[in-house]
Design an enzyme around this catalytic site. Sequence first.
Site, short mmCIF file in Angstrom:
data_model
loop_
_atom_site.label_atom_id
_atom_site.label_comp_id
_atom_site.label_asym_id
_atom_site.label_seq_id
_atom_site.Cartn_x
_atom_site.Cartn_y
_atom_site.Cartn_z
N GLY A 1 57.95 -6.47 -2.90
CA GLY A 1 58.03 -7.53 -3.90
C GLY A 1 57.91 -8.87 -3.22
O GLY A 1 58.08 -8.96 -2.00
N TYR B 1 59.94 -5.26 0.86
CA TYR B 1 61.12 -5.90 0.26
C TYR B 1 62.22 -4.86 0.01
O TYR B 1 63.41 -5.12 0.20
CB TYR B 1 60.75 -6.59 -1.06
CG TYR B 1 61.95 -7.20 -1.76
CD1 TYR B 1 62.48 -8.42 -1.34
CD2 TYR B 1 62.58 -6.52 -2.80
CE1 TYR B 1 63.60 -8.96 -1.96
CE2 TYR B 1 63.71 -7.07 -3.43
CZ TYR B 1 64.20 -8.28 -3.00
OH TYR B 1 65.31 -8.81 -3.60
N HIS C 1 53.27 -1.03 4.51
CA HIS C 1 52.92 -0.40 3.24
C HIS C 1 52.22 0.94 3.45
O HIS C 1 51.02 0.98 3.70
CB HIS C 1 52.02 -1.34 2.43
CG HIS C 1 52.76 -2.53 1.92
ND1 HIS C 1 53.46 -2.50 0.73
CD2 HIS C 1 52.97 -3.75 2.46
CE1 HIS C 1 54.05 -3.67 0.55
NE2 HIS C 1 53.78 -4.45 1.60
N GLU D 1 51.48 3.04 1.27
CA GLU D 1 50.69 3.43 0.09
C GLU D 1 49.25 2.95 0.11
O GLU D 1 48.42 3.43 -0.65
CB GLU D 1 51.39 2.94 -1.19
CG GLU D 1 51.40 1.42 -1.41
CD GLU D 1 52.52 0.68 -0.66
OE1 GLU D 1 53.08 1.25 0.31
OE2 GLU D 1 52.82 -0.45 -1.03
N ASP E 1 39.36 8.22 -22.73
CA ASP E 1 40.76 8.25 -23.16
C ASP E 1 40.92 8.75 -24.60
O ASP E 1 41.72 9.65 -24.87
CB ASP E 1 41.41 6.87 -23.01
CG ASP E 1 41.34 6.36 -21.58
OD1 ASP E 1 41.13 7.19 -20.67
OD2 ASP E 1 41.49 5.14 -21.36
N SER F 1 38.90 10.48 -26.32
CA SER F 1 38.45 11.87 -26.46
C SER F 1 39.51 12.85 -25.97
O SER F 1 39.80 13.85 -26.63
CB SER F 1 37.17 12.11 -25.66
OG SER F 1 36.14 11.29 -26.16
N LYS G 1 44.25 7.21 -14.85
CA LYS G 1 42.88 7.52 -15.29
C LYS G 1 42.35 8.83 -14.70
O LYS G 1 41.77 9.64 -15.41
CB LYS G 1 41.95 6.37 -14.91
CG LYS G 1 40.59 6.45 -15.54
CD LYS G 1 40.64 5.88 -16.93
CE LYS G 1 39.31 5.95 -17.64
NZ LYS G 1 39.40 5.28 -18.94
#
Length: 511
Positions: A55, A83, A169, A171, A227, A229, A367
């Site tokens: 953060g 953070y 980080h 990620e 989405d 569908s 997604k």
Amino acid sequence: MEKEMVIILDFGGQYNQLIARRVRECNVYCEVLPYYTNLDRIKELAPKGIIFTGGPASVYEADAPTCDPGIFELGIPILGICYGCQLMTHSLGGKVTKAPVREYGKTEIQVATRSKLFHGISENTICWMSHTDYIESPASGFTTIAESSSCPIAAIGDEARGLYGVQFHPEVVHTPEGTKMIHNFLFEICGCSGDWKMSSYTEQMIQSLREKIGDKKVLCALSGGVDSSVAAVMVSKAVGKQLTCIFVDHGLLRKNEGDEVEEIFTKQFDVNFIRVNAQKRFYEKLAGVTEPEKKRKIIGEEFIRVFEEEAKKIGTVDYLVQGTIYPDVIESGLGKSAVIKSHHNVGGLPDYVDFKEIIEPLRDLFKDEVRKAGLELGIPEKLVFRQPFPGPGLAIRIIGDITPEKVSILQEADYIYREEIAKAGLDRSIGQYFAVLTNLRSVGVMGDERTYDYTVALRAVTTTDFMTAEFAELPWDLLGKVSSRIVNEVKHVNRVCYDITGKPPATIEFE
Ligand code: XMP
């Protein structure tokens, strides 16, 4: 059945969605919750582990986001990132200090591979740093488990309590072994089993939709996009013909698209499918209109009118299906309910349709998970991997006024372009690609004849978030082939250009 889950406490970092993605890639279900989520709620969810995100704040700021220190007493393993690591240190009595300059970029660190967090990681590994504050001395019980020349305490761990913190980080892709570290945290430290699988998710969702909907009626505005569908098919698997899908063909779809959507939903799935052929209405409203925002507004409003007329014929329904996905939920503010995704970016459906409640079967999915679910449900790959297509469709890819003839020219040119991109095997690697009918007419020569015809522009971009984009470096021979096919096969086009602008300064669409 009790669901294994991990909580990600959000302290406002920019990579929070990415952390959630990584955890789910490890087949562990997770949810992002705001940092102020109270302790009772966390206990109730009984997570196997908790991750504190990064953060922008400093722990010494007066209004720095904090969490209930009781969280460290729950006996649940915690991984603090940036953070999150500083907050853990500060809360447990260690010392955090402000560095004179921000450390930013790729850094080599040395890790203690005996620590569970770093099992199987190279002793010298690269990580992505982005911080100003750093840990001067860890809280009691913690040892340093990674260091670098510029950051002597790059990671800390209290193995007995299962508390870990990293300054960097894990990620982001710039930390090549980062996912492995997250995997270690989830499996070696939290003891997760990795039971998050799309097949069991879709099964459970269908079952719970069936229970919730009972014998009631459901309505869905189907755009033919991924989405809506997938959401519609999930509901249809749950309650079959109790679902009615309304598909408005505004005459601004790509070549064959309306028929393809109709074919899938009438032949493959058991729903009431209503296709409204409203092409003429839209063309009439759009005649002579050149201003892009005005085109959008007209299409949005007309769409609502058409949908409303059809919905009225059905009468009161109990539920309306929306294809809201998890990034929409996170972006629209945690802790609050999601803003309903407006169809076509203009106006909102629910205001004028008579229904009791909205159902959002994809609310928990990213997604790529929606795509996986789509494949599980038997939706053809062609639809599942469809590139994004704007609600106003080809209207914003025809510069200037719209006529049925121009729509047809563009549909043909775009079809050839897409066909060649697919043949070249590039259809999944390019974020978005399409043809545009510019308003430019110029002189050309065809056989012995002088022509005065349109210029088609080709656009292809690579992007991850559609907020910024780079033009794709398509091979010249591919561009050459597309160009000669378009001028030969599409009447009234005598020139083809390739757009080599990024976003910014251009946008992806031309209007
Ligand atoms: P731009 O052109 O703003 O596009 O760089 C970014 C992404 O948004 C899509 N887009 C739209 N989608 N209604 C939509 O549903 C619209 O009016 C609209 N305008 C742009 C565009 O296709 C790209 O993916």
